[in-house]
Write an enzyme that holds these catalytic residues in place. Structure first.
Site, PDB file in Angstrom:
ATOM      1  N   ARG A  60       0.660  -1.105  -0.329  1.00 39.05           N
ATOM      2  CA  ARG A  60       0.305   0.416  -0.066  1.00 39.05           C
ATOM      3  C   ARG A  60       1.035   1.176   0.451  1.00 39.05           C
ATOM      4  O   ARG A  60       2.211   1.242  -0.541  1.00 39.05           O
ATOM      5  CB  ARG A  60      -1.081   0.046   1.095  1.00 39.05           C
ATOM      6  N   GLY A  61      -0.002   2.559   0.147  1.00 37.54           N
ATOM      7  CA  GLY A  61       1.121   3.860  -0.515  1.00 37.54           C
ATOM      8  C   GLY A  61       1.420   4.018  -1.993  1.00 37.54           C
ATOM      9  O   GLY A  61       1.264   3.315  -2.652  1.00 37.54           O
ATOM     10  N   ALA A  62       1.069   5.814  -1.951  1.00 43.33           N
ATOM     11  CA  ALA A  62       1.528   5.162  -3.747  1.00 43.33           C
ATOM     12  C   ALA A  62       2.409   4.686  -3.958  1.00 43.33           C
ATOM     13  O   ALA A  62       2.311   4.437  -5.863  1.00 43.33           O
ATOM     14  CB  ALA A  62       1.175   7.058  -3.965  1.00 43.33           C
ATOM     15  N   ARG A 105      -6.859  -0.169  -7.481  1.00 53.01           N
ATOM     16  CA  ARG A 105      -7.417   0.976  -6.518  1.00 53.01           C
ATOM     17  C   ARG A 105      -6.965   1.736  -7.258  1.00 53.01           C
ATOM     18  O   ARG A 105      -6.726   2.258  -8.397  1.00 53.01           O
ATOM     19  CB  ARG A 105      -5.289   0.833  -5.969  1.00 53.01           C
ATOM     20  N   GLN A 211      -3.293   2.275  10.180  1.00 60.29           N
ATOM     21  CA  GLN A 211      -2.220   2.269   9.443  1.00 60.29           C
ATOM     22  C   GLN A 211      -1.315   3.024  10.180  1.00 60.29           C
ATOM     23  O   GLN A 211      -0.139   2.908  10.266  1.00 60.29           O
ATOM     24  CB  GLN A 211      -2.126   3.198   7.926  1.00 60.29           C
ATOM     25  N   ASP A 252      -1.906  10.949  -2.151  1.00 61.52           N
ATOM     26  CA  ASP A 252      -1.559   9.802  -3.181  1.00 61.52           C
ATOM     27  C   ASP A 252      -1.738   9.992  -4.539  1.00 61.52           C
ATOM     28  O   ASP A 252      -1.153   9.509  -5.217  1.00 61.52           O
ATOM     29  CB  ASP A 252      -3.238   8.631  -2.924  1.00 61.52           C
ATOM     30  N   ASN A 262      -5.444  12.422   0.092  1.00 61.79           N
ATOM     31  CA  ASN A 262      -4.643  11.270   0.289  1.00 61.79           C
ATOM     32  C   ASN A 262      -5.610  11.301   1.905  1.00 61.79           C
ATOM     33  O   ASN A 262      -6.458  10.712   2.329  1.00 61.79           O
ATOM     34  CB  ASN A 262      -3.301  12.218   1.343  1.00 61.79           C
ATOM     35  N   LYS A 263      -5.201   9.982   2.537  1.00 65.07           N
ATOM     36  CA  LYS A 263      -5.829   8.963   3.744  1.00 65.07           C
ATOM     37  C   LYS A 263      -6.784  10.171   4.502  1.00 65.07           C
ATOM     38  O   LYS A 263      -6.749  10.964   5.057  1.00 65.07           O
ATOM     39  CB  LYS A 263      -4.939   8.668   4.793  1.00 65.07           C
TER      40      LYS A 263
HETATM   41  O1  MRU Z   1      -4.839   3.107   1.757  1.00 67.47           O
HETATM   42  P1  MRU Z   1      -3.633   3.225   1.886  1.00 67.47           P
HETATM   43  O2  MRU Z   1      -3.035   3.018   3.229  1.00 67.47           O
HETATM   44  O3  MRU Z   1      -2.588   2.640   0.645  1.00 67.47           O
HETATM   45  O4  MRU Z   1      -3.290   4.810   2.169  1.00 67.47           O
HETATM   46  C1  MRU Z   1      -1.994   5.710   1.937  1.00 67.47           C
HETATM   47  C2  MRU Z   1      -1.651   7.103   2.262  1.00 67.47           C
HETATM   48  O5  MRU Z   1      -3.087   7.350   2.477  1.00 67.47           O
HETATM   49  C3  MRU Z   1      -0.832   7.447   2.262  1.00 67.47           C
HETATM   50  O6  MRU Z   1      -0.698   8.907   3.052  1.00 67.47           O
HETATM   51  C4  MRU Z   1      -0.039   7.826   1.002  1.00 67.47           C
HETATM   52  O7  MRU Z   1      -0.086   6.551  -0.014  1.00 67.47           O
HETATM   53  C5  MRU Z   1       0.851   8.845   0.493  1.00 67.47           C
HETATM   54  S1  MRU Z   1       2.470   7.784   1.537  1.00 67.47           S
HETATM   55  C6  MRU Z   1       3.055   7.870  -0.515  1.00 67.47           C
END
Ligand code: MRU
Length: 365
Positions: A60-62, A105, A211, A252, A262-263
């Site tokens: 996970r994470g961009a 995703r 997370q 993201d 973002n989250k």
């Molecule tokens: O749903 P996730 O855990 O993939 O979400 C990730 C985030 O929102 C991070 O803050 C985001 O990817 C930035 S970190 C590169």
């Protein structure tokens, strides 16, 4: 503080790596759904299990899902190349895999962008399936290398800007678990510590998948960084107390006007930070900039009611409770004090100030 003199530490954890040679090797992936209780490595030899891992947030994470998607495409090409079909049907089959990988995703731009860019290595070329599979593998490896170096640069630029500040608040997990280097939002903190400055991190737990509580706390522990966790709802009062010198998050997707997706919870945090005069910093590589999306309202926001149900269920609450379950939100550019990327720092970002970065980000599309 001169960014060039700062120290880059090794990443405390690595979320994925290729093992073996391109022909017979596999993509190894740390299953982040199992952390921190268990360290379990998944071994992928085809695209389908990678797609499933991206969907269920094992990776996970961009940037990390961009890299995983690139390796999934290389694995798909290797799988199809073994079928000895004519080149036309090989490319057709690969296009099908590419569409499924890119759709795993919807919100982080890194995934569809990496797949589309790497597919351009395939389309319109009459090279053998084996040669294509090799080229896609090399492209995935190059992306992994690029993101690692971008993390180091972001860490340096961010740390130089933050120098003298010691107490940070972050949201979700945006450290070494989300990319191939020392992270995005956590990179400046790792660099500050390695360069001799005292640091302390407050990590929002980040509901519903926790997370922050599970992953940020895990990697900060591995890195030996003092930290505490808090409920997302406690962030505003922590900011008001004066105990935070800067809020730092990842992204993201950053839109052409500087809006940051973002989250879920990031927007509220940015509002509270502005109210209390605390600088809000967003750290993301250029691969997360999306010149083709005008503003935050245009970004597809992933809905994950299943995560919300699992969260309720795990707490012995009826999972049938109606839930509002966006996984991300959009923060207007006006709330952001500065952006950090591998290209440097932009203060008070807007479309005009972002222009050069948007042009540079075109190479990732
Ligand atoms: O749903 P996730 O855990 O993939 O979400 C990730 C985030 O929102 C991070 O803050 C985001 O990817 C930035 S970190 C590169």
């Amino acid at each position: 503080m001169d960014a060039a003199t700062l120290v880059i530490p090794p990443p405390p954890v690595t979320p994925l790596r290729w093992e073996g040679d391109p022909l017979t090797g596999a993509l190894l992936m740390l299953d982040q759904t199992r952390l921190p209780q268990a360290v379990v490595w998944l071994r992928h030899t085809g695209p389908d299990s990678v797609i499933e891992a991206i969907r269920r947030l094992a990776v996970r994470g961009a940037p990390a899902i961009g890299i995983a998607g690139a390796y999934a495409l290389a694995l798909a090409a290797r799988q199809e190349a073994a079928q000895t079909a004519p080149v036309e049907s090989f490319v057709g089959a690969l296009e099908g895999h590419a569409a499924r990988i890119a759709a795993a995703r919807p919100t982080a731009v890194n995934l569809p962008a990496a797949v589309a860019r790497h597919m351009r290595l395939v389309q319109g070329r009459r090279q053998s399936p084996a040669a294509t599979a090799h080229a896609l593998f090399e492209a995935a490896r190059e992306l992994e290398r690029y993101e690692r170096e971008a993390c180091a640069a972001m860490g340096r630029f961010g740390a130089a800007w933050l120098w003298g500040r010691t107490r940070f608040l972050t949201h979700c997990n945006a450290g070494s678990l989300v990319t191939s280097g020392i992270g995005t939002a956590l990179a400046p903190i790792y660099v500050l510590k390695a360069s001799g400055q005292a640091v302390h991190v407050s990590a929002d737990e980040s509901r519903p998948l926790l997370q922050g509580l599970r992953l940020t706390a895990y990697e900060l522990t591995e890195a030996g960084i003092p930290h505490q966790v808090l409920a997302d709802g406690a962030a505003a009062s922590l900011l008001r107390s004066g105990a935070i010198d800067a809020v730092i998050t990842g992204a993201d997707r950053i839109c052409a006007n500087g809006d940051v997706v973002n989250k879920i919870g990031t927007y509220g945090l940015a509002l509270a930070a502005r109210e209390h005069g605390v600088p809000f910093m967003v750290v993301a590589p250029l691969s997360t900039l999306d010149p083709h999306t005008a503003c935050g309202a245009d970004v597809p926001i992933e809905q994950r009611p299943e995560d919300q149900r699992a969260y309720l269920d795990a707490r012995a609450l009826p999972a049938s409770l109606p839930a509002y379950a966006p996984a991300f939100d959009a923060t207007p550019a006006a709330l952001i004090r500065c952006f950090v990327s591998e290209a440097g720092v932009i203060e008070h970002p807007d479309k005009k100030r972002l222009k050069v970065w948007l042009r540079a980000a075109a190479r990732f599309r």
